[in-house]
Write a protein that holds these residues in place. Structure first.
Motif, mmCIF file in Angstrom:
data_model
loop_
_atom_site.group_PDB
_atom_site.id
_atom_site.type_symbol
_atom_site.label_atom_id
_atom_site.label_comp_id
_atom_site.label_asym_id
_atom_site.label_seq_id
_atom_site.Cartn_x
_atom_site.Cartn_y
_atom_site.Cartn_z
ATOM 1 N N ALA A 104 0.832 -1.205 0.000
ATOM 2 C CA ALA A 104 0.000 0.000 0.000
ATOM 3 C C ALA A 104 0.864 1.252 0.000
ATOM 4 O O ALA A 104 0.562 2.229 -0.704
ATOM 5 C CB ALA A 104 -0.926 -0.004 1.211
ATOM 6 N N HIS A 105 1.951 1.231 0.750
ATOM 7 C CA HIS A 105 2.858 2.380 0.788
ATOM 8 C C HIS A 105 3.518 2.581 -0.573
ATOM 9 O O HIS A 105 3.548 3.709 -1.098
ATOM 10 C CB HIS A 105 3.921 2.156 1.858
ATOM 11 N N ARG A 106 4.048 1.504 -1.146
ATOM 12 C CA ARG A 106 4.720 1.624 -2.448
ATOM 13 C C ARG A 106 3.751 2.078 -3.528
ATOM 14 O O ARG A 106 4.108 2.872 -4.399
ATOM 15 C CB ARG A 106 5.358 0.291 -2.829
ATOM 16 N N GLN A 107 2.522 1.599 -3.475
ATOM 17 C CA GLN A 107 1.530 1.965 -4.473
ATOM 18 C C GLN A 107 1.245 3.460 -4.439
ATOM 19 O O GLN A 107 1.237 4.134 -5.477
ATOM 20 C CB GLN A 107 0.239 1.182 -4.223
ATOM 21 N N ALA A 108 1.023 3.989 -3.234
ATOM 22 C CA ALA A 108 0.733 5.421 -3.121
ATOM 23 C C ALA A 108 1.962 6.255 -3.461
ATOM 24 O O ALA A 108 1.855 7.280 -4.150
ATOM 25 C CB ALA A 108 0.248 5.740 -1.707
ATOM 26 N N LEU A 243 -6.624 4.056 -7.464
ATOM 27 C CA LEU A 243 -6.694 4.585 -6.115
ATOM 28 C C LEU A 243 -7.767 5.667 -6.073
ATOM 29 O O LEU A 243 -7.973 6.388 -7.046
ATOM 30 C CB LEU A 243 -5.345 5.181 -5.697
ATOM 31 N N SER A 244 -8.443 5.800 -4.947
ATOM 32 C CA SER A 244 -9.511 6.780 -4.857
ATOM 33 C C SER A 244 -8.932 8.186 -4.725
ATOM 34 O O SER A 244 -7.784 8.369 -4.313
ATOM 35 C CB SER A 244 -10.404 6.477 -3.650
ATOM 36 N N ASP A 245 -9.762 9.170 -5.065
ATOM 37 C CA ASP A 245 -9.327 10.552 -4.906
ATOM 38 C C ASP A 245 -9.090 10.905 -3.447
ATOM 39 O O ASP A 245 -8.346 11.856 -3.148
ATOM 40 C CB ASP A 245 -10.365 11.507 -5.511
ATOM 41 N N ASP A 246 -9.701 10.167 -2.517
ATOM 42 C CA ASP A 246 -9.442 10.413 -1.093
ATOM 43 C C ASP A 246 -7.952 10.229 -0.782
ATOM 44 O O ASP A 246 -7.377 10.989 0.003
ATOM 45 C CB ASP A 246 -10.259 9.455 -0.226
ATOM 46 N N VAL A 247 -7.333 9.217 -1.407
ATOM 47 C CA VAL A 247 -5.914 8.959 -1.199
ATOM 48 C C VAL A 247 -5.083 10.111 -1.771
ATOM 49 O O VAL A 247 -4.135 10.595 -1.139
ATOM 50 C CB VAL A 247 -5.499 7.624 -1.845
ATOM 51 N N LEU A 248 -5.437 10.563 -2.972
ATOM 52 C CA LEU A 248 -4.714 11.666 -3.597
ATOM 53 C C LEU A 248 -4.822 12.935 -2.754
ATOM 54 O O LEU A 248 -3.825 13.605 -2.478
ATOM 55 C CB LEU A 248 -5.267 11.907 -5.003
ATOM 56 N N VAL A 249 -6.034 13.269 -2.323
ATOM 57 C CA VAL A 249 -6.247 14.489 -1.538
ATOM 58 C C VAL A 249 -5.494 14.414 -0.207
ATOM 59 O O VAL A 249 -4.851 15.387 0.219
ATOM 60 C CB VAL A 249 -7.750 14.720 -1.307
ATOM 61 N N ALA A 250 -5.562 13.265 0.467
ATOM 62 C CA ALA A 250 -4.880 13.119 1.756
ATOM 63 C C ALA A 250 -3.375 13.310 1.610
ATOM 64 O O ALA A 250 -2.728 13.962 2.450
ATOM 65 C CB ALA A 250 -5.180 11.750 2.358
ATOM 66 N N ASN A 251 -2.797 12.785 0.529
ATOM 67 C CA ASN A 251 -1.350 12.905 0.343
ATOM 68 C C ASN A 251 -0.946 14.293 -0.124
ATOM 69 O O ASN A 251 0.135 14.777 0.246
ATOM 70 C CB ASN A 251 -0.860 11.825 -0.626
ATOM 71 N N ILE A 252 -1.777 14.963 -0.912
ATOM 72 C CA ILE A 252 -1.484 16.355 -1.264
ATOM 73 C C ILE A 252 -1.530 17.229 -0.009
ATOM 74 O O ILE A 252 -0.683 18.103 0.187
ATOM 75 C CB ILE A 252 -2.465 16.875 -2.329
ATOM 76 N N ARG A 253 -2.536 16.980 0.842
ATOM 77 C CA ARG A 253 -2.629 17.724 2.104
ATOM 78 C C ARG A 253 -1.353 17.561 2.920
ATOM 79 O O ARG A 253 -0.809 18.530 3.467
ATOM 80 C CB ARG A 253 -3.827 17.239 2.907
ATOM 81 N N LEU A 254 -0.848 16.329 2.989
ATOM 82 C CA LEU A 254 0.360 16.063 3.761
ATOM 83 C C LEU A 254 1.580 16.723 3.119
ATOM 84 O O LEU A 254 2.434 17.282 3.812
ATOM 85 C CB LEU A 254 0.569 14.558 3.876
#
Length: 447
Positions: A104-108, A243-254
């Motif tokens: 999961a980490h490598r994928q994101a 991957l869902s947009d929730d994952v993209l948004v969470a990582n952009i936020r970070l």
């Protein structure tokens, strides 16, 4: 230090045969000392308890803290998990790659990291975008004569990161305020009432995420535009695994959080160190004048060994992320101790960055340790922005930004016959957790 510890809690006790540091308060544990004076707290614990002890992080629970150099090997251990990061602040870290393990980490990471590598930054012309923004801000400092340094570097870093993302943001102070409220989620007690940190942090997260979703939609509708957010969305949409947009948004936020909070702190400390050590300033000015231009590509950075050494030594002495946390999924041998399954671990980067086991004269701020170095840079020297056994995604970007900044500062101020000077006590009011930074009130003059 004694004022930051509970005088009514002095009983020595063990947990899993490992000593618990006395002095914790109800509900908040050792957080007052961790936030305000982490270095002395760690030295006190090591002197009285040894290299393994429990610290109480209040809402985050008790973490077994290890000062043994073997702790770094834990970061690569297959039976150690980053899931604890999400457990500590699920509203902040949920769905982000820093709280994930394995596939999961490598994928994101693979879905969004390409634009942040040196090749991606060079191809996108990021250095050329950064340079005029930095120069305009430094010229304002020169014209004003003195600034509140952390506030100024925070505003500059937000402006830089939004410029790179291709986002027009009018309310930069508003974004900084929301991100400060968001960080409170790491230390917020689990009480959801109006006005308390948990409620404010969640509202800030929702505000930030709503705007990030607008930016993502806009990037997809205008794919021909330039900017890191367009590149990230494009790379994300091209990834093999959906991957869902929730994952993209969470990582952009970070990334936005790390891109301005930790880098702004490092930038502020660079200016503070230049102000309190004139010999450093003279060496930087000499290098800037010798080369005569501001670097715009990673390939240029080798021409600026003094500026690079200033960046690395500032990170070593003032690590922006002083603590890393992990959870043991199996029983581990850590140093001379056996660590039970399920133990929550704290690895104090701050301690190792300034340890005599790893550095000569660790308390001295010396560029020579980097300028005279013959061996490669070690992983332990590149973890101060956080993450894990590898670089944080934004490391190469911060490296370029901060070398550009220091050369721009030297050229601009020297041209006006000015140099930085401290107008405040640099040690007063500094904070170490959840991220480390100097006091918000420190002023630096240019004269």
């Amino acid at each position: 230090m004694d004022m930051l510890l509970n005088p009514l809690n002095r009983r020595h006790r063990l947990r899993h045969d490992i000593p618990v540091l006395p002095g914790a308060f109800p509900l908040v544990g050792h957080l007052p000392a961790i936030v305000c004076d982490l270095p002395r707290l760690l030295r006190r614990a090591e002197r009285t308890l040894g290299s393994h002890f429990w610290l109480d992080f209040g809402p985050a629970g008790q973490l077994m803290t290890c000062l043994d150099p073997d702790a770094f090997a834990v970061l690569r251990h297959k039976d150690v998990s980053s899931a604890l990061i999400e457990d500590i602040a699920p509203e902040l870290f949920g769905g982000t790659l820093v709280a994930q393990d394995g596939g999961a980490h490598r994928q994101a990471r693979d879905a969004i990291q390409a634009p942040f590598l040196p090749t991606g930054l060079t191809q996108a012309g990021i250095g050329e975008l950064l340079a005029p923004v930095i120069q305009a801000r430094v010229q304002r400092w020169r014209d004003r004569g003195d600034v509140t340094i952390l506030r100024e570097t925070g505003d500059l870093m937000l402006k830089l990161i939004f410029s790179l993302m291709g986002i027009t943001a009018q309310d930069l102070p508003g974004w900084r305020r929301k991100y400060r409220q968001l960080l409170q989620l790491i230390v917020a007690p689990p009480v959801d009432l109006p006005g308390l940190p948990l409620r404010r942090g969640r509202a800030a997260r929702d505000w930030i995420d709503a705007r990030l979703r607008e930016f993502v939609r806009d990037a997809r509708e205008h794919a021909a535009r330039t900017g890191l957010i367009t590149d990230m969305v494009s790379a994300f949409d091209r990834s093999d695994d959906a991957l869902s947009d929730d994952v993209l948004v969470a990582n952009i936020r970070l990334l936005l959080l790390g891109g301005h909070d930790t880098t702004a702190s490092t930038m502020a400390w660079m200016v503070i160190e230049l102000a309190r050590q004139p010999v450093l300033w003279d060496a930087l000015v000499e290098e800037a004048q010798r080369v005569g231009t501001v670097p715009t590509r990673h390939a240029d950075l080798a021409q600026y060994p003094v500026a690079e050494a200033l960046f690395r030594e500032t990170l070593r002495v003032h690590p922006a992320t002083p603590l890393l946390v992990r959870r043991a999924r199996r029983e581990l041998q850590l140093g001379h101790r056996r660590i039970p399954t399920g133990t929550d671990l704290c690895i104090p980067i701050l301690h190792f960055s300034t340890s005599a086991l790893l550095h000569d004269e660790p308390d001295q701020f010396r560029l020579a340790r980097w300028l005279q170095r013959t061996e490669p840079i070690r992983p332990v020297d590149m973890l101060q922005f956080g993450a894990g056994p590898h670089l944080c995604i934004g490391y190469h970007l911060a490296w370029l930004e901060l070398v550009q900044f220091s050369i721009t500062l030297a050229l601009t101020m020297h041209e006006a016959g000015a140099r930085p000077r401290l107008l405040s006590d640099a040690e007063k009011g500094r904070r170490y957790y959840p991220t480390a930074h100097p006091s918000m009130t420190i002023r630096v003059g240019f004269s």
